[in-house]
Design a protein around this motif. Structure first.
Motif, PDB file in Angstrom:
ATOM      1  N   GLY A   1     -48.517  24.119 -52.274  1.00  0.00           N
ATOM      2  CA  GLY A   1     -48.646  23.865 -50.845  1.00  0.00           C
ATOM      3  C   GLY A   1     -49.322  25.010 -50.137  1.00  0.00           C
ATOM      4  O   GLY A   1     -49.544  26.079 -50.703  1.00  0.00           O
ATOM      5  N   GLY A   2     -49.659  24.800 -48.864  1.00  0.00           N
ATOM      6  CA  GLY A   2     -50.310  25.832 -48.076  1.00  0.00           C
ATOM      7  C   GLY A   2     -51.813  25.643 -48.015  1.00  0.00           C
ATOM      8  O   GLY A   2     -52.352  24.598 -48.395  1.00  0.00           O
ATOM      9  N   TYR A   3     -52.517  26.660 -47.532  1.00  0.00           N
ATOM     10  CA  TYR A   3     -53.981  26.588 -47.416  1.00  0.00           C
ATOM     11  C   TYR A   3     -54.641  26.889 -48.757  1.00  0.00           C
ATOM     12  O   TYR A   3     -55.478  26.132 -49.231  1.00  0.00           O
ATOM     13  N   ALA A   4     -54.274  28.004 -49.384  1.00  0.00           N
ATOM     14  CA  ALA A   4     -54.813  28.370 -50.697  1.00  0.00           C
ATOM     15  C   ALA A   4     -53.912  27.773 -51.768  1.00  0.00           C
ATOM     16  O   ALA A   4     -53.018  28.426 -52.295  1.00  0.00           O
ATOM     17  N   GLU A   5     -54.141  26.499 -52.076  1.00  0.00           N
ATOM     18  CA  GLU A   5     -53.318  25.792 -53.052  1.00  0.00           C
ATOM     19  C   GLU A   5     -53.793  26.134 -54.463  1.00  0.00           C
ATOM     20  O   GLU A   5     -54.989  26.193 -54.730  1.00  0.00           O
ATOM     21  N   GLY A   6     -52.844  26.316 -55.357  1.00  0.00           N
ATOM     22  CA  GLY A   6     -53.183  26.597 -56.740  1.00  0.00           C
ATOM     23  C   GLY A   6     -53.148  28.080 -57.042  1.00  0.00           C
ATOM     24  O   GLY A   6     -53.410  28.919 -56.166  1.00  0.00           O
TER      25      GLY A   6
END
Length: 604
Positions: free
Chosen positions: A287-292
């Motif tokens: 989750g979030g903006y920088a996923e992964g």
């Protein structure tokens, strides 16, 4: 966890006196290179794949796929691109790195015999051959997998990792496949040659039928027909030795989804036998903006702190388009490895000394920009300004014209305290190459309490470079309601911004702890559903879970508005390991701060 003012001041005070920047952020603020490929009607994209980082003589060096060089940092905050003065071969893919204290050894991925590189002067870009040609990989055959015989291995080594043990013995690990395992073997270097001292032997394989997080697809949702190979990919080997334990790391299940993560097997010797770690994955941020967070490296900084690099998913121009992320790592006394990804794409303090708990590196600067109203001087039809504040890197605003003076203005709705700004650019029909002379980024940021009186907030400075994920920590807190981006130059065909992210604190109170959290394990115990009542004033939640009630090492970040409008909230987790007990809790956050953690409950 509720931050006390004293604890925050104490941690911040560890930064060097007069330091211009004490924090960093994900994605890492690099001048990512445009790929040589032209795809999707001539568009190109910046590549941030397969980051390998080593600490060599107190300086950090970052290599990645198709960069035509590498990056150098002395502080893990600022990275400078190094163009090799001698580059003995074409650009490399998914390289392995190792520093033996005298030189950095660079092993490119290859499908047939090639060269191993080295640098004893990486500051000045001097790259030489360590082994001009590797011998053929023993047992390697290029056959259909169903026709391979016992002892035969696929061509390689692709996605390699190098490791030199304390006794001086070198090892090579490699593999990138949804069919074949990861391999390991002894190697040696002598007289300008590399030798294979043992045959490649299987080290580990994926088992998505029992490891939920190894399942392919968005949120591990993909299915496949019985009797067919899983599409899940295992790749990105890396070896780390801590306290006599060997940690063989790998990325899975695929880079083109939010669930890309790093896992680990452990052993008491470098070629195993290796045992799956029940606490996997070790680096996970769906989750979030920088996923992964998958496919990277683990390295130690000059203060003894550990870090894990990986890639976050962009996936607009190409499914595997990505950026580099770096998360702090902890090795517990019992050997558990864990990367802290809680608020993993918000500002994070870079420690000036040893830090035992990586969560303490979060300074408490909250995201202020989510779903805020944004206006622009011009907009290309179909690419509106709402995309700038939706925390999605695959949506973006495009100006009608790419010219100096174009503006983008965000209204926070009230005066808040600003501490940092991140501007994330996008590539829309760019069609550029890395060697174009005009690939650089210039802009300024202004702030205002009322939308009428504007003062300078931040700006790009010399030397010129490309900054697709530009980050500015403000030298002092700034009180403002409006922030305005004023365009100067980008190297792409279009001015496109995916996200304007503002961090600091809004007036008000942090939300309370969620009550009555419940966690239900499914019949397929790789899955579980976490439920909790909506918390008044919360803009988002972190589900924190792990295999011990006092060690919730995994985090899934969610926004309140993506969970629906009801009073009861729920999220399905599909990343659990079969037969392993789990515990979970939930914390709520808003623009003011983070509320207390809920009671920890067993996942039954």
């Amino acid at each position: 966890m509720r931050w006390s003012r004293l604890a925050l001041i104490t941690l911040v005070a560890t930064a060097p006196l007069g330091a211009a920047q004490r924090t960093t952020i994900n994605p890492v603020d690099l001048d990512y290179r445009y790929n040589f490929e032209q795809i999707n009607d001539g568009a190109s994209y910046r590549t941030g794949a397969d980051p390998a980082i080593v600490n060599h003589r107190g300086t950090y060096y970052l290599f990645q796929t198709l960069a035509d060089g590498y990056w150098r940092s002395t502080d893990l905050r600022q990275w400078r691109f190094v163009t090799p003065s001698r580059w003995p071969m074409h650009s490399i893919v998914a390289p392995a790195l190792w520093s033996d204290g005298e030189k950095i050894v660079i092993q490119p991925s290859m499908m047939e015999p090639g060269s191993v590189l080295m640098s004893s002067d990486p500051d000045h870009g001097r790259i030489d051959f360590l082994a001009r040609e590797m011998p053929p990989l023993p047992g390697s055959v290029n056959k259909d997998p169903k026709d391979m015989k016992p002892g035969e291995v696929p061509p390689g080594p692709w996605d390699p990792a190098l490791f030199k043990d304390d006794d001086g013995q070198w090892y090579l690990y490699w593999g990138s496949s949804n069919i074949f395992p990861m391999y390991g073997q002894k190697i040696g270097f002598a007289d300008g040659r590399m030798s294979y001292q043992t045959r490649a032997e299987p080290m580990l394989s994926l088992h998505p039928d029992v490891h939920g997080w190894e399942r392919f697809g968005q949120d591990h949702c993909a299915c496949w027909s019985p009797g067919r190979p899983s599409p899940s990919y295992m790749e990105g080997a890396w070896m780390t030795k801590v306290g006599g334990t060997y940690y063989l790391q790998y990325g899975a299940p695929g880079t083109e989804f939010n669930a890309y993560a790093n896992g680990v097997y452990t052993a008491s010797s470098p070629l195993g036998p290796f045992t799956y770690a029940p606490y996997n994955p070790v680096a996970y941020r769906p989750g979030g903006y920088a996923e992964g967070a998958g496919h990277g490296s683990t390295f130690r900084d000059n203060h003894g702190n550990w870090w894990n690099s990986g890639t976050s998913w962009i996936g607009y121009n190409w499914g595997m388009e990505r950026r580099v992320v770096i998360h702090p790592v902890r090795f517990y006394p019992d050997g558990q490895m864990s990367a802290s990804t809680r608020f993993g794409d918000w500002p994070r303090l870079v420690p000036a000394g040893k830090v035992d708990d990586p969560d303490r590196l979060f300074p408490g600067w909250m995201l202020l920009s989510y779903r805020k109203r944004v206006t622009a001087s011009s907009t290309l039809a179909g690419f509106g300004t709402a995309a700038v504040s939706d925390e999605d890197p695959r949506s973006f605003w495009v100006a009608a014209r790419n010219r100096p003076g174009e503006t983008l203005t965000m209204d926070l709705g009230q005066v808040a305290t600003l501490r940092a700004v991140q501007v994330n650019f996008a590539d829309y029909k760019s069609g550029r190459f890395a060697d174009a002379p005009d690939i650089y980024t210039e802009f300024r940021l202004d702030s205002s309490p009322d939308g009428r009186r504007w003062t300078p907030l931040a700006r790009t400075e010399a030397p010129r470079r490309d900054r697709p994920n530009a980050y500015f920590e403000l030298p002092r807190p700034v009180r403002a309601r409006f922030v305005r981006y004023v365009h100067g130059h980008v190297g792409g065909k279009n001015l496109a911004i995916a996200e304007l992210r503002l961090f600091g604190a809004a007036p008000g109170r942090a939300p309370s702890a969620p009550s009555n959290v419940a966690a239900e394990r499914h019949a397929d115990d790789r899955d579980a559903t976490i439920r909790w009542p909506r918390v008044a004033g919360a803009t988002g939640y972190n589900i924190r879970f792990g295999i011990r009630p006092d060690r919730l090492t995994l985090t899934h970040q969610l926004w309140a508005d993506e969970l629906g409008a009801g009073a009861s909230l729920a999220k399905e987790l599909r990343s659990l390991n079969h037969g392993v007990p789990y515990y979970a809790a939930v914390e709520a956050f808003n623009e003011t701060g983070v509320g207390p953690l809920s009671a920890v409950v067993p996942v039954r």
